[in-house]
Design an enzyme around this catalytic site. Structure first.
Site, PDB file in Angstrom:
ATOM      1  N   GLN A 171       0.777  -1.189   0.052  1.00 24.92           N
ATOM      2  CA  GLN A 171      -0.096   0.084   0.014  1.00 24.92           C
ATOM      3  C   GLN A 171       0.957   1.329   0.140  1.00 24.92           C
ATOM      4  O   GLN A 171       0.688   2.021  -0.689  1.00 24.92           O
ATOM      5  CB  GLN A 171      -0.847  -0.108   1.168  1.00 24.92           C
ATOM      6  CG  GLN A 171      -1.922   0.844   1.144  1.00 24.92           C
ATOM      7  CD  GLN A 171      -3.060   0.584   0.131  1.00 24.92           C
ATOM      8  OE1 GLN A 171      -3.394  -0.630  -0.005  1.00 24.92           O
ATOM      9  NE2 GLN A 171      -3.678   1.507  -0.640  1.00 24.92           N
ATOM     10  N   VAL A 208      -5.550   6.924  -4.580  1.00 26.38           N
ATOM     11  CA  VAL A 208      -5.017   5.465  -3.831  1.00 26.38           C
ATOM     12  C   VAL A 208      -4.999   5.830  -2.131  1.00 26.38           C
ATOM     13  O   VAL A 208      -4.668   7.092  -1.702  1.00 26.38           O
ATOM     14  CB  VAL A 208      -3.674   5.271  -4.140  1.00 26.38           C
ATOM     15  CG1 VAL A 208      -3.176   4.006  -3.376  1.00 26.38           C
ATOM     16  CG2 VAL A 208      -3.347   5.119  -5.704  1.00 26.38           C
ATOM     17  N   ALA A 209      -5.619   4.732  -1.566  1.00 24.94           N
ATOM     18  CA  ALA A 209      -5.629   5.052   0.110  1.00 24.94           C
ATOM     19  C   ALA A 209      -4.526   5.211   0.499  1.00 24.94           C
ATOM     20  O   ALA A 209      -3.452   4.445   0.250  1.00 24.94           O
ATOM     21  CB  ALA A 209      -6.458   3.816   0.467  1.00 24.94           C
ATOM     22  N   SER A 269      -6.713   1.457   3.957  1.00 28.00           N
ATOM     23  CA  SER A 269      -7.354   0.615   3.124  1.00 28.00           C
ATOM     24  C   SER A 269      -7.893  -0.680   3.819  1.00 28.00           C
ATOM     25  O   SER A 269      -7.066  -1.435   4.354  1.00 28.00           O
ATOM     26  CB  SER A 269      -6.518   0.219   1.770  1.00 28.00           C
ATOM     27  OG  SER A 269      -7.178  -0.915   1.031  1.00 28.00           O
ATOM     28  N   HIS A 306      -8.165  -3.431   2.369  1.00 28.34           N
ATOM     29  CA  HIS A 306      -7.392  -4.506   1.810  1.00 28.34           C
ATOM     30  C   HIS A 306      -6.282  -4.729   2.963  1.00 28.34           C
ATOM     31  O   HIS A 306      -5.601  -5.863   2.917  1.00 28.34           O
ATOM     32  CB  HIS A 306      -6.891  -4.289   0.563  1.00 28.34           C
ATOM     33  CG  HIS A 306      -8.217  -4.338  -0.451  1.00 28.34           C
ATOM     34  ND1 HIS A 306      -8.437  -5.394  -0.912  1.00 28.34           N
ATOM     35  CD2 HIS A 306      -8.777  -3.438  -1.000  1.00 28.34           C
ATOM     36  CE1 HIS A 306      -9.598  -5.411  -1.764  1.00 28.34           C
ATOM     37  NE2 HIS A 306      -9.771  -4.008  -1.592  1.00 28.34           N
ATOM     38  N   ASP A 332     -12.094  -7.753  -3.680  1.00 25.75           N
ATOM     39  CA  ASP A 332     -12.795  -7.044  -4.748  1.00 25.75           C
ATOM     40  C   ASP A 332     -13.099  -8.313  -5.769  1.00 25.75           C
ATOM     41  O   ASP A 332     -12.210  -9.159  -6.152  1.00 25.75           O
ATOM     42  CB  ASP A 332     -11.778  -6.421  -5.566  1.00 25.75           C
ATOM     43  CG  ASP A 332     -11.450  -5.156  -4.688  1.00 25.75           C
ATOM     44  OD1 ASP A 332     -12.201  -4.802  -3.858  1.00 25.75           O
ATOM     45  OD2 ASP A 332     -10.358  -4.390  -5.143  1.00 25.75           O
ATOM     46  N   GLU A 385     -18.508   1.517  -4.839  1.00 25.79           N
ATOM     47  CA  GLU A 385     -17.775   0.436  -5.270  1.00 25.79           C
ATOM     48  C   GLU A 385     -18.502  -0.763  -5.205  1.00 25.79           C
ATOM     49  O   GLU A 385     -18.312  -1.449  -4.161  1.00 25.79           O
ATOM     50  CB  GLU A 385     -16.210   0.452  -4.478  1.00 25.79           C
ATOM     51  CG  GLU A 385     -15.375   1.467  -4.537  1.00 25.79           C
ATOM     52  CD  GLU A 385     -13.924   1.297  -4.171  1.00 25.79           C
ATOM     53  OE1 GLU A 385     -13.056   2.074  -4.138  1.00 25.79           O
ATOM     54  OE2 GLU A 385     -13.744  -0.108  -3.598  1.00 25.79           O
ATOM     55  N   HIS A 403     -16.388  -4.251  -4.231  1.00 25.25           N
ATOM     56  CA  HIS A 403     -15.696  -4.353  -2.998  1.00 25.25           C
ATOM     57  C   HIS A 403     -16.590  -4.872  -1.784  1.00 25.25           C
ATOM     58  O   HIS A 403     -17.595  -4.059  -1.474  1.00 25.25           O
ATOM     59  CB  HIS A 403     -14.993  -3.278  -2.535  1.00 25.25           C
ATOM     60  CG  HIS A 403     -14.211  -3.026  -1.313  1.00 25.25           C
ATOM     61  ND1 HIS A 403     -12.937  -2.900  -1.609  1.00 25.25           N
ATOM     62  CD2 HIS A 403     -14.465  -3.356  -0.002  1.00 25.25           C
ATOM     63  CE1 HIS A 403     -12.438  -2.882  -0.166  1.00 25.25           C
ATOM     64  NE2 HIS A 403     -13.336  -3.208   0.622  1.00 25.25           N
TER      65      HIS A 403
END
Ligand SMILES: [Zn+2]
Length: 288
Positions: free
Chosen positions: A165, A194-195, A200, A202, A209, A257, A260
């Protein structure tokens, strides 16, 4: 003399009559043009809007345009397009829910106002290839993918390390700096795409996703597929929720989203999905 006067009068009268007739004609013509103009504008614009709605290119265009402006919400027919993260990134953090320490692993909140501790350790297990997921929920993920096999569900992105990330974010910061922005301005701009590391979901290991054979790119038009409808109806049976729904951007900080999903456990997922709320709203209500 009298006759002559009469003839002049007649002539004048005829002339007057002709003048008023042409005035009437001109007025009628003007009115006709005016009415036609209005009608053309009316029908012309209706036609344009309807073709804009049906064409995905226009919808994408609207979405791009809107995402570059701030604080606006455009509603086109049944399609609602909201602004990107740019809008919410300027909000004061104090207005957002901050989770108390010690939340259960499946209810851990990760967003821009609740970053994940860099040293957070979750039990990870390989799903396939380099894709990893939290071992406590991997069976549910597999069961969900298997249940939707008619749609050929593919897992596009699972766990991302803090380092990955960071490098994704840094790459975006460099792109912005190359345009001439200062480091802090570049970071601010990069965060809308972008986080930031740790913010994020993730990074948590509970987010996924999904892609389907029917739809293989992460775009909003994805929501029109049958596979998406199926996923909305069944994800909660396996403990997953649609994490960033439409019209909830001011709460989640993330645009709609449709691809997600996040694991929270069956009971919580069913409540969240049936009530159409977000994880933030659920946690705030329950106080955890
Ligand atoms: Zn995602």
């Amino acid at each position: 003399m009298a006759n002559k006067n009469q003839t002049t009068k007649d002539k004048k009268h005829k002339h007057k009559k002709r003048r008023s007739r042409s005035l009437l004609l001109a007025t009628t013509l003007f009115l006709a043009l005016f009415v036609t103009g209005i009608a053309f504008r009316l029908f012309g614009s209706v036609d344009m809007v309807s073709s804009d709605i049906s064409s995905p290119v226009s919808t994408d265009f609207v979405e791009t345009t809107v995402s570059q402006t701030t604080q606006s919400k455009v509603t086109l027919s049944q399609t609602t397009v909201q602004t990107s993260e740019k809008t919410t990134s300027t909000r004061t953090p104090g207005k957002h829910y901050i989770q108390p320490a010690g939340a259960d692993w499946n209810l851990k909140l990760v967003n821009k106002w609740n970053p994940l501790d860099k040293n957070y350790k979750q039990p990870l297990v390989t799903y396939s290839g380099n894709n990893k997921f939290d071992s406590r929920a991997i069976d549910k993920l597999k069961a969900l993918v298997n249940a939707g096999k008619a749609y050929n569900i593919r897992v596009a992105s699972l766990y991302r390390t803090h380092e990955l990330q960071t490098s994704l974010f840094e790459r975006q910061v460099k792109r912005e700096m190359a345009k001439g922005h200062s480091r802090s301005k570049a970071e601010e701009l990069a965060a809308t795409e972008v986080a930031r590391p740790g913010t994020s979901e993730h990074n948590l290991g509970l987010a996924v996703d999904f892609l389907f054979e029917q739809y293989s790119s992460l775009e909003v038009a994805y929501e029109k597929t049958e596979a998406y409808t199926w996923m909305l109806e069944h994800c909660a049976d396996y403990g997953f929720i649609l994490r960033f729904p439409k019209n909830k951007q001011s709460i989640t900080g993330v645009i709609f989203e449709p691809w997600h999903y996040r694991y929270v456990g069956e009971k919580v997922a069913k409540e969240i999905m049936s009530r159409g709320i977000t994880l933030e709203e659920y946690l705030q209500e329950k106080g955890n």
